[in-house]
Write an enzyme that holds these catalytic residues in place. Structure first.
Site, short mmCIF file in Angstrom:
data_model
loop_
_atom_site.label_atom_id
_atom_site.label_comp_id
_atom_site.label_asym_id
_atom_site.label_seq_id
_atom_site.Cartn_x
_atom_site.Cartn_y
_atom_site.Cartn_z
N ASP A 38 76.61 20.93 15.47
CA ASP A 38 76.59 19.54 15.91
C ASP A 38 78.01 18.98 15.86
OD1 ASP A 38 74.84 17.16 16.47
OD2 ASP A 38 75.82 16.42 14.65
N GLU B 11 78.66 21.59 20.18
CA GLU B 11 79.07 20.46 21.00
C GLU B 11 80.58 20.34 20.91
OE1 GLU B 11 75.63 17.13 20.94
OE2 GLU B 11 76.64 17.36 19.03
#
Ligand code: CA
Length: 664
Positions: free
Chosen positions: A345, A374
């Site tokens: 993340d 990400e």
């Protein structure tokens, strides 16, 4: 001594600049022994807490996970390399413990530490359990699917609760890890659900939303049915209690998560874990802060927490003990739980050095493990841009992949504007950005990156560095996006767009990724950010599989096609540049056509012609005269073919893909 003096300066209320902090922290000796924070062996139970700035540390042993007085309180003694140690000459299985440090003259709150591998209900106390007894039968031979490259994977992102909680799932262990262990479940109409559904769909890996112990769901009150995605980390190295059938018993969640992994592995499906090391749910109250105040986080010059996560704080992967924590934590999940991949993340909050070490160490355990994330932050960070694990820096991280927001936004329309259309819904001018997605963001002689919407230059060194997708748990589901951007259109017309969008994703170079339930046209009633929405928003209604059988079968065939043909899974930028050749559309908007040529990547097919018509009119194209097999046409796809064609001038139906293949 310098450490103590510097600490005292900070404690005196003088604002320490970021440089001062780094200077102080760099004087701390770090400790990467595998005995952090508790081990059990033949001589007893041993405790080792890393807290170089503590002035004293107390260890408490409890009979239960909460609401009980300590049986023992032990003063820990200062050890080497910033540690504090204590031992009890017996195996304390069944007991619980906390640490409490004295810092700047004050006793902080108790904490289970940062390395609790088992915890009591709500994760307030660490638990001492015998991990050998948590292994399911056959665990020693358990193994995830072998894949040679990440882009051989087909990733299915799911939340435990979304997947099984709806009454139509037919699953008994609703919202639990054990949901995946149930065979033979169906919806009321008789279609397969649960793990049988995943096998039928053909995905290779499930990517489970955060499954470590998170903060927001009260595990003592599960009948309240609270929902959360879980991006609020509390204990990084223990599973979340609300996904177990008994969060009060610390071993249950461990055993049941392993049973889930084993059931998926037995079905030939790997497990990717979503990991959120970039921030914690709490600031001063987090386990990081309560064991080593300040150290694990980045700060602004005024001493406040910097916040690249948008969640109130950001961790500091560039500091050795934090870097070791991340690396050792993912290693632990890979070794103890046999996890096959990790999704980071807000990965760009971490530095590239840390991410490279993560990938390198995981590959030593199992070369089939893959890592993606990400490639962005949710706010600015003190970490220099060049050091961030950004999408644009992925070439410096050869074993890491990043999500392609290029293909995502170009195919279905921008995520911030719900009405915005994309290539698949008829918006002109996005052809070049879609092509960036098709070539996996590698350098390609026919792709003009200056016309790209998000990226102005190729960022991937190989297509293995890109995750292609049109939707995930964030933002509108594909179904909702199509409803908002195609108002007044029929469900059938929106499903044509869904098929086209996913055909672009699944035929593109890179790794395809889909959001659970899209294959049955799952929606979230138009809610963008459903992180704490009730089941009525988030649960997948499995009767939709019956209602949308044609769409589901399209996904099945699309995945089958990709898995059967290595041409869609090239592993080097050179191969893509050589074997993927775009046709000149002579300025026609809404039309993209390319060939995968000369048995690309060892494919049995000599040439595959892929044409996307995103417009609402039929379009004529010219295809070489040959004996073609028609694989996809006008919203119908079959991996083995639906007919034949001699080529020449062919009509491509509105909002659809045409795929042709020839063996000679
Ligand atoms: Ca929890």
């Amino acid at each position: 001594m310098s450490t103590i003096i510097a600490s005292a300066t900070m404690a005196a209320g003088i604002d320490a600049s970021a440089q001062d902090r780094d200077a102080v922290y760099s004087t701390y000796e770090t400790y990467d022994g595998s005995d952090l924070e508790m081990t059990v062996n033949s001589t007893g139970t041993h405790f080792t807490l890393w807290s170089p700035m503590a002035q004293a540390v107390k260890l408490r042993i409890f009979p239960t996970g909460r609401n009980s007085a300590p049986e023992q309180t032990i003063d820990m003694t200062r050890g080497e390399k910033g540690t504090w140690r204590a031992s009890v000459p017996e195996r304390l299985y069944g007991k619980f413990y906390t640490f409490q440090i004295k810092h700047d003259g004050k006793w902080l709150d108790e904490t289970p530490g940062v390395w609790a591998k088992a915890v009591g209900v709500n994760g307030q106390r660490a638990a001492i359990i015998d991990f050998d007894s948590t292994d399911p039968e056959g665990w020693d031979k358990d193994k995830g699917p072998a894949i040679s490259h990440i882009n051989d994977a087909v990733i299915y992102e799911m939340h435990h609760r979304d997947f099984s909680v709806h009454p139509s799932s037919g699953i008994a262990s609703k919202g639990k890890f054990l949901a995946m262990t149930e065979q033979g479940t169906t919806n009321p109409e008789g279609d397969k659900t649960g793990i049988d559904h995943l096998k039928e769909l053909g995905v290779t890996h499930v990517h489970i939303l955060p499954s470590y112990d998170y903060n927001s769901v009260d595990e003592t009150n599960l009948p309240a049915n609270t929902y959360n995605w879980g991006y609020d980390p509390q204990n990084y190295n223990a599973p979340e209690g609300s996904y177990s059938t008994n969060p009060v018993d610390p071993a249950t969640r461990v055993t049941e998560m392993k049973q889930m992994v084993k059931a998926l592995h037995d079905a030939g499906i790997g497990v990717v874990m979503d990991v959120v090391y970039n921030h914690t749910a709490e600031n001063d109250g987090s386990n990081f802060s309560l064991t080593a105040p300040g150290y694990y986080y980045r700060h602004r010059p005024d001493g406040s927490y910097s916040d690249a996560s948008g969640c109130g704080n950001e961790t500091a992967s560039e500091r050795q003990q934090m870097r070791d924590f991340i690396v050792n934590s993912v290693k632990y999940w890979a070794e103890e739980y046999h996890i096959d991949g990790f999704r980071f993340d807000l990965m760009a909050i971490h530095d590239t050095t840390t991410m490279n070490e993560v990938a390198r160490e995981l590959k030593k355990i199992n070369p089939d493990i893959f890592v993606y994330g990400e490639g962005w932050t949710a706010g600015d960070s003190p970490l220099p841009v060049g050091a961030r694990a950004l999408k644009d820096n992925v070439s410096a991280m050869p074993q890491i992949a990043v999500f392609s927001d290029d293909i995502r936004d170009a195919v279905k329309g921008h995520y911030t504007d719900e009405k915005d259309r994309g290539f698949a819904t008829g918006k002109p001018g996005l052809e070049e950005t879609v092509k960036i997605g098709i070539v996996g963001a590698t350098a390609h002689p026919q792709v003009d990156y200056s016309k790209g919407n998000n990226s102005k230059a190729p960022y991937a060194s190989s297509p293995s560095q890109v995750i292609n997708y049109v939707s995930c748990h964030d933002d509108l589901t594909l179904t909702d996006k199509l409803a908002k951007s195609l108002p007044g259109e029929s469900v059938a017309d929106r499903q044509r767009a869904a098929k086209l969008a996913q055909t672009i994703v699944f035929t593109s170079q890179g790794t395809p990724f889909m959001f659970a339930g899209e294959e049955v046209f799952r929606d979230k009633k138009g809610v963008h950010n459903s992180y704490n929405s009730p089941d009525s928003i988030n649960a997948i209604d499995w009767s939709q599989k019956h209602d949308n059988a044609d769409l589901f079968n399209y996904y099945v065939e699309l995945i089958k096609l990709r898995k059967a043909h290595p041409a869609f899974r090239m592993t080097s930028a050179e191969d893509v540049a050589k074997h993927l050749v775009f046709d000149d559309m002579k300025g026609q908007t809404g039309l993209i056509s390319y060939s995968l040529k000369d048995h690309a990547n060892g494919d049995a097919w000599k040439e595959i012609k892929v044409v996307f018509n995103g417009s609402s009119e039929p379009r004529m194209i010219k295809v070489a005269k040959a004996d073609w097999t028609v694989i996809a046409e006008d919203g119908v796809l079959n991996a083995e073919g639906i007919g034949s064609s001699k080529g020449g001038r062919l009509m491509v139906a509105p909002r659809s893909a045409l795929i042709l293949a020839r063996e000679k």
